[in-house]
Design an enzyme around this catalytic site. Structure first.
Site, PDB file in Angstrom:
ATOM      1  N   HIS A   4       0.790  -1.234   0.000  1.00  0.00           N
ATOM      2  CA  HIS A   4       0.000   0.000   0.000  1.00  0.00           C
ATOM      3  C   HIS A   4       0.823   1.286   0.000  1.00  0.00           C
ATOM      4  O   HIS A   4       0.260   2.382   0.058  1.00  0.00           O
ATOM      5  CB  HIS A   4      -0.945   0.013   1.211  1.00  0.00           C
ATOM      6  N   GLY A  20      -4.304  11.356   9.713  1.00  0.00           N
ATOM      7  CA  GLY A  20      -5.272  10.550   8.976  1.00  0.00           C
ATOM      8  C   GLY A  20      -5.451  11.051   7.547  1.00  0.00           C
ATOM      9  O   GLY A  20      -5.542  10.263   6.598  1.00  0.00           O
ATOM     10  N   ARG A  24      -3.516  16.674   4.758  1.00  0.00           N
ATOM     11  CA  ARG A  24      -2.826  17.269   5.909  1.00  0.00           C
ATOM     12  C   ARG A  24      -1.351  16.848   5.906  1.00  0.00           C
ATOM     13  O   ARG A  24      -0.484  17.630   6.304  1.00  0.00           O
ATOM     14  CB  ARG A  24      -3.507  16.892   7.223  1.00  0.00           C
ATOM     15  N   ARG A  43      -3.243   4.982  -3.909  1.00  0.00           N
ATOM     16  CA  ARG A  43      -4.605   5.231  -3.407  1.00  0.00           C
ATOM     17  C   ARG A  43      -4.790   6.664  -2.905  1.00  0.00           C
ATOM     18  O   ARG A  43      -5.663   6.937  -2.062  1.00  0.00           O
ATOM     19  CB  ARG A  43      -4.976   4.259  -2.287  1.00  0.00           C
ATOM     20  N   ARG A  87       0.935   9.541  15.782  1.00  0.00           N
ATOM     21  CA  ARG A  87      -0.315   9.950  15.138  1.00  0.00           C
ATOM     22  C   ARG A  87      -0.645  11.360  15.564  1.00  0.00           C
ATOM     23  O   ARG A  87      -0.579  11.696  16.762  1.00  0.00           O
ATOM     24  CB  ARG A  87      -1.457   8.998  15.528  1.00  0.00           C
ATOM     25  N   SER A  90      -7.431  14.759  14.863  1.00  0.00           N
ATOM     26  CA  SER A  90      -8.473  15.503  15.581  1.00  0.00           C
ATOM     27  C   SER A  90      -9.277  14.532  16.437  1.00  0.00           C
ATOM     28  O   SER A  90      -9.226  13.318  16.237  1.00  0.00           O
ATOM     29  CB  SER A  90      -9.386  16.212  14.583  1.00  0.00           C
ATOM     30  N   MET A 181     -10.417   7.625  16.066  1.00  0.00           N
ATOM     31  CA  MET A 181     -10.745   6.351  15.406  1.00  0.00           C
ATOM     32  C   MET A 181      -9.537   5.489  15.017  1.00  0.00           C
ATOM     33  O   MET A 181      -9.699   4.548  14.245  1.00  0.00           O
ATOM     34  CB  MET A 181     -11.597   6.639  14.158  1.00  0.00           C
ATOM     35  N   ASP A 205     -14.151  19.026  17.920  1.00  0.00           N
ATOM     36  CA  ASP A 205     -15.589  19.123  18.218  1.00  0.00           C
ATOM     37  C   ASP A 205     -15.829  18.596  19.627  1.00  0.00           C
ATOM     38  O   ASP A 205     -14.999  17.884  20.182  1.00  0.00           O
ATOM     39  CB  ASP A 205     -16.421  18.323  17.198  1.00  0.00           C
ATOM     40  N   ARG A 218      -8.956  25.484  13.197  1.00  0.00           N
ATOM     41  CA  ARG A 218      -8.310  24.212  12.891  1.00  0.00           C
ATOM     42  C   ARG A 218      -6.846  24.420  12.556  1.00  0.00           C
ATOM     43  O   ARG A 218      -5.971  23.734  13.071  1.00  0.00           O
ATOM     44  CB  ARG A 218      -8.985  23.551  11.677  1.00  0.00           C
TER      45      ARG A 218
HETATM   46  N1  ADE Z   1     -12.450  12.859  15.216  1.00  0.00           N
HETATM   47  C1  ADE Z   1     -12.804  14.139  15.380  1.00  0.00           C
HETATM   48  N2  ADE Z   1     -14.006  14.230  15.949  1.00  0.00           N
HETATM   49  C2  ADE Z   1     -14.434  12.950  16.143  1.00  0.00           C
HETATM   50  C3  ADE Z   1     -15.603  12.386  16.665  1.00  0.00           C
HETATM   51  N3  ADE Z   1     -16.580  13.169  17.106  1.00  0.00           N
HETATM   52  N4  ADE Z   1     -15.713  11.057  16.688  1.00  0.00           N
HETATM   53  C4  ADE Z   1     -14.714  10.285  16.224  1.00  0.00           C
HETATM   54  N5  ADE Z   1     -13.585  10.751  15.723  1.00  0.00           N
HETATM   55  C5  ADE Z   1     -13.448  12.078  15.681  1.00  0.00           C
END
Ligand code: ADE
Length: 235
Positions: A4, A20, A24, A43, A87, A90, A181, A205, A218
């Site tokens: 990959h 991610g 960026r 990809r 890593r 956000s 995530m 957020d 941001r």
């Molecule tokens: N990355 C940024 N905001 C997130 C959220 N609310 N849930 C999962 N991953 C995120």
């Protein structure tokens, strides 16, 4: 090249920042690295190597979610000899006192993913944790830079959109700071193959209040985090 990643052996530095978002990765390479060259576009998951304060550093997009991040982490370590993976990304805040733009360092990562359960045949709840040396360095770097950094556990979730906000409330009661995530898989794979890993996040957020960063916030917030990540990587 690996399955990959399009780079040749030697194209990728031993120290890698792992955002991610591939765009960026491009922004970081163009804004913070010297002599950055793109080594992969497979990809559309861009990767660049340049230098930061004279030290070779790579920045590789990892995609969203643990299956994607696992692929890049596995190949970076096992096919390109990468020794440390940081890593940067956000997160959604779960802790009521976190604000938009705050920087979080993940000491450990709870997860609802089945990836680790299947590794241990469903018999062990493995605890994915950060490399202590990288974490300590990141805290010291943030202090030197005058950026507040909050250290604590986070959740690596399989789904961005959840039907179970009550579980997020329960995790907040147990001191879990935020949700993203990827971290649990990155920590686990680094541990398995003898590399170091850390996750540094900017709150984009807030799960409880519904607040969200605008694009200017941001950029500024992510800049602070990237500087911590790069300085930690080269220390
Ligand atoms: N990355 C940024 N905001 C997130 C959220 N609310 N849930 C999962 N991953 C995120």
């Amino acid at each position: 090249m690996s399955v990959h990643i399009g780079g040749q052996p030697g194209d990728i530095a031993e120290r890698v920042l792992l955002p991610g978002d591939p765009m960026r990765a491009k922004w970081i390479a163009e804004t913070f690295l010297q002599d950055a060259k793109c080594y992969t576009q497979v990809r559309g998951m861009l990767g660049f190597t340049g230098t930061y304060q004279g030290v070779p550093v790579s920045v590789q997009g990892s995609g969203m979610g643990m299956p994607s991040a696992s692929i890049y982490t596995h190949e970076l370590i096992n096919e390109y000899g990468v020794k440390s993976v940081i890593r940067i990304g956000s997160c959604g805040a779960l802790a009521p006192d976190l604000q938009l733009g705050d920087v979080v360092a993940a000491i450990g990562s709870a997860t609802d993913s089945n990836m680790n359960r299947s590794r241990f045949d469903g018999l062990i709840d493995y605890a994915p944790v950060a490399d202590f040396g990288l974490l300590r360095t990141a805290v010291e770097v943030a202090e030197r830079q005058g950026t507040a950094i909050r250290v604590g556990p986070i959740l690596a979730a399989d789904a961005f959109y959840t039907d179970r906000p009550d579980l997020y409330d329960a995790l907040a009661d147990y001191g879990v700071l935020a949700v993203e995530m990827e971290s649990a898989a990155i920590y686990t794979i680094a541990a398995r193959y003898g590399a170091k890993a850390l996750t540094i996040l900017t709150v984009s957020d807030h799960i409880k209040t519904g607040a969200k960063m605008d694009s200017a916030q941001r950029e500024q917030g992510f800049g602070d985090m990237v500087r911590i990540g790069l300085e930690t990587a080269i220390t």
